[in-house]
Design an enzyme around this catalytic site. Structure first.
Site, PDB file in Angstrom:
ATOM      1  N   ASP A 176       0.849  -1.193   0.000  1.00  0.00           N
ATOM      2  CA  ASP A 176       0.000   0.000   0.000  1.00  0.00           C
ATOM      3  C   ASP A 176       0.884   1.242   0.000  1.00  0.00           C
ATOM      4  O   ASP A 176       2.085   1.163   0.268  1.00  0.00           O
ATOM      5  CB  ASP A 176      -0.977   0.000   1.192  1.00  0.00           C
ATOM      6  CG  ASP A 176      -0.336  -0.430   2.508  1.00  0.00           C
ATOM      7  OD1 ASP A 176       0.904  -0.325   2.632  1.00  0.00           O
ATOM      8  OD2 ASP A 176      -1.060  -0.870   3.415  1.00  0.00           O
ATOM      9  N   ASN A 229      -8.443  -1.471  13.179  1.00  0.00           N
ATOM     10  CA  ASN A 229      -9.856  -1.618  12.808  1.00  0.00           C
ATOM     11  C   ASN A 229     -10.089  -2.893  12.001  1.00  0.00           C
ATOM     12  O   ASN A 229     -11.132  -3.051  11.379  1.00  0.00           O
ATOM     13  CB  ASN A 229     -10.301  -0.403  11.988  1.00  0.00           C
ATOM     14  CG  ASN A 229      -9.412  -0.177  10.770  1.00  0.00           C
ATOM     15  OD1 ASN A 229      -8.483  -0.967  10.528  1.00  0.00           O
ATOM     16  ND2 ASN A 229      -9.670   0.863  10.023  1.00  0.00           N
ATOM     17  N   HIS A 271      -8.252  -3.812   9.363  1.00  0.00           N
ATOM     18  CA  HIS A 271      -7.889  -3.712   7.946  1.00  0.00           C
ATOM     19  C   HIS A 271      -6.710  -4.624   7.614  1.00  0.00           C
ATOM     20  O   HIS A 271      -5.909  -4.976   8.467  1.00  0.00           O
ATOM     21  CB  HIS A 271      -7.623  -2.255   7.530  1.00  0.00           C
ATOM     22  CG  HIS A 271      -6.362  -1.636   8.032  1.00  0.00           C
ATOM     23  ND1 HIS A 271      -6.220  -0.283   8.224  1.00  0.00           N
ATOM     24  CD2 HIS A 271      -5.151  -2.165   8.365  1.00  0.00           C
ATOM     25  CE1 HIS A 271      -4.997  -0.021   8.640  1.00  0.00           C
ATOM     26  NE2 HIS A 271      -4.327  -1.140   8.742  1.00  0.00           N
ATOM     27  N   GLU A 277      -9.943  -0.883   4.223  1.00  0.00           N
ATOM     28  CA  GLU A 277     -10.600  -0.395   5.427  1.00  0.00           C
ATOM     29  C   GLU A 277     -12.008  -0.989   5.541  1.00  0.00           C
ATOM     30  O   GLU A 277     -12.640  -1.279   4.517  1.00  0.00           O
ATOM     31  CB  GLU A 277     -10.710   1.135   5.354  1.00  0.00           C
ATOM     32  CG  GLU A 277      -9.379   1.864   5.248  1.00  0.00           C
ATOM     33  CD  GLU A 277      -8.672   2.006   6.586  1.00  0.00           C
ATOM     34  OE1 GLU A 277      -8.396   0.976   7.242  1.00  0.00           O
ATOM     35  OE2 GLU A 277      -8.375   3.139   6.976  1.00  0.00           O
TER      36      GLU A 277
END
Ligand code: PGA
Length: 240
Positions: A68, A137, A139, A144
């Site tokens: 990423d 979270n 991810h 996401e």
């Protein structure tokens, strides 16, 4: 959970050793592996250990993909995830620069850049190995929540939780708010996944990801259905 092996490691040394062993065994067995690698705090110790373990002979044929990248952040910027990947993985492991596939964070057409990345992964025959961290979270990469399992490679707005956690990587710099991510589709299709998780703050999310419902609200929960997943988790994150 068939296909899932969980190693709970004691202390930072035990964690780094166990994670480096999981990653290293795949690289030794498959020297031309197409490997996608995370940045973040968690894999740094394992990468350093791996660099000590593996000779350049063992890594010279690897093909490496960036996982990423922040949109619009050049490689010269201290926040660039490409430069973090280069410093922590590519250079220490002696990977040929020509064998590394980066996102062009400055691409004029980000959608076309995503299609180009997907084309490069397809040309490599898909990913053989993914080394992934677990977001606060849930991810994977910057997939996401909510992300469905067919989510492609794309630019995403980052959630508040990711922004808060990313802020600690380069203190004092504004946190980029959008990022390219390898799609969840590509990550879930990877032949072997090594998920590394450490620290007390990951306790709840690691159990939601591995023991909770499989849901787009926790993208990592789709790994429960993966046929070859190794999880290396430290005792702080796993808990009693
Ligand atoms: P961390 O990041 O290794 O710094 O905890 C993991 C992630 O956000 O994916």
């Amino acid at each position: 959970m068939p296909g899932i092996r969980i190693t709970v490691a004691d202390g930072p040394d035990g964690f780094d050793r166990a994670a480096a062993d999981e990653i290293g065994s795949t690289i030794r067995a498959c020297p031309r592996a197409a490997v996608v690698v995370a940045t973040g705090r968690t894999p740094m110790g394992p990468y350093a250990r791996l660099a000590d373990d593996l000779s350049a002979d063992a890594t010279g044929d690897l093909r490496v993909f960036q996982l990423d990248e922040y949109l619009g952040i050049p490689r010269s910027d201290p926040r660039s995830l490409a430069s973090w990947t280069r410093r922590s993985f590519v250079e220490p492991l002696g990977i040929e620069p020509a064998s590394v596939h980066w996102f062009d964070a400055m691409a004029d057409d980000p959608d076309a850049e995503c299609r180009r990345y997907e084309g490069a992964v397809a040309e490599a025959g898909g990913f053989d190995l993914a080394v992934l961290g677990l977001g606060p979270n849930g991810h994977l990469g910057f997939n996401e929540p909510p992300s469905d399992p067919m989510s492609g490679t794309r630019v995403v707005p980052l959630t508040e939780e990711s922004l808060a956690s990313n802020a600690a990587y380069v203190p004092g710099e504004p946190v980029p708010t959008e990022a390219f991510t390898a799609g969840l589709d590509l990550l879930l299709a990877t032949r072997r996944v090594v998920l590394v998780v450490s620290g007390r703050t990951k306790h709840e999310i690691v159990h939601r990801a591995l023991d909770g419902p499989v849901t787009a609200q926790v993208p990592a929960s789709f790994l429960q259905e993966h046929p070859d997943l190794a999880v290396v988790v430290d005792a702080d994150a796993w808990g009693a």
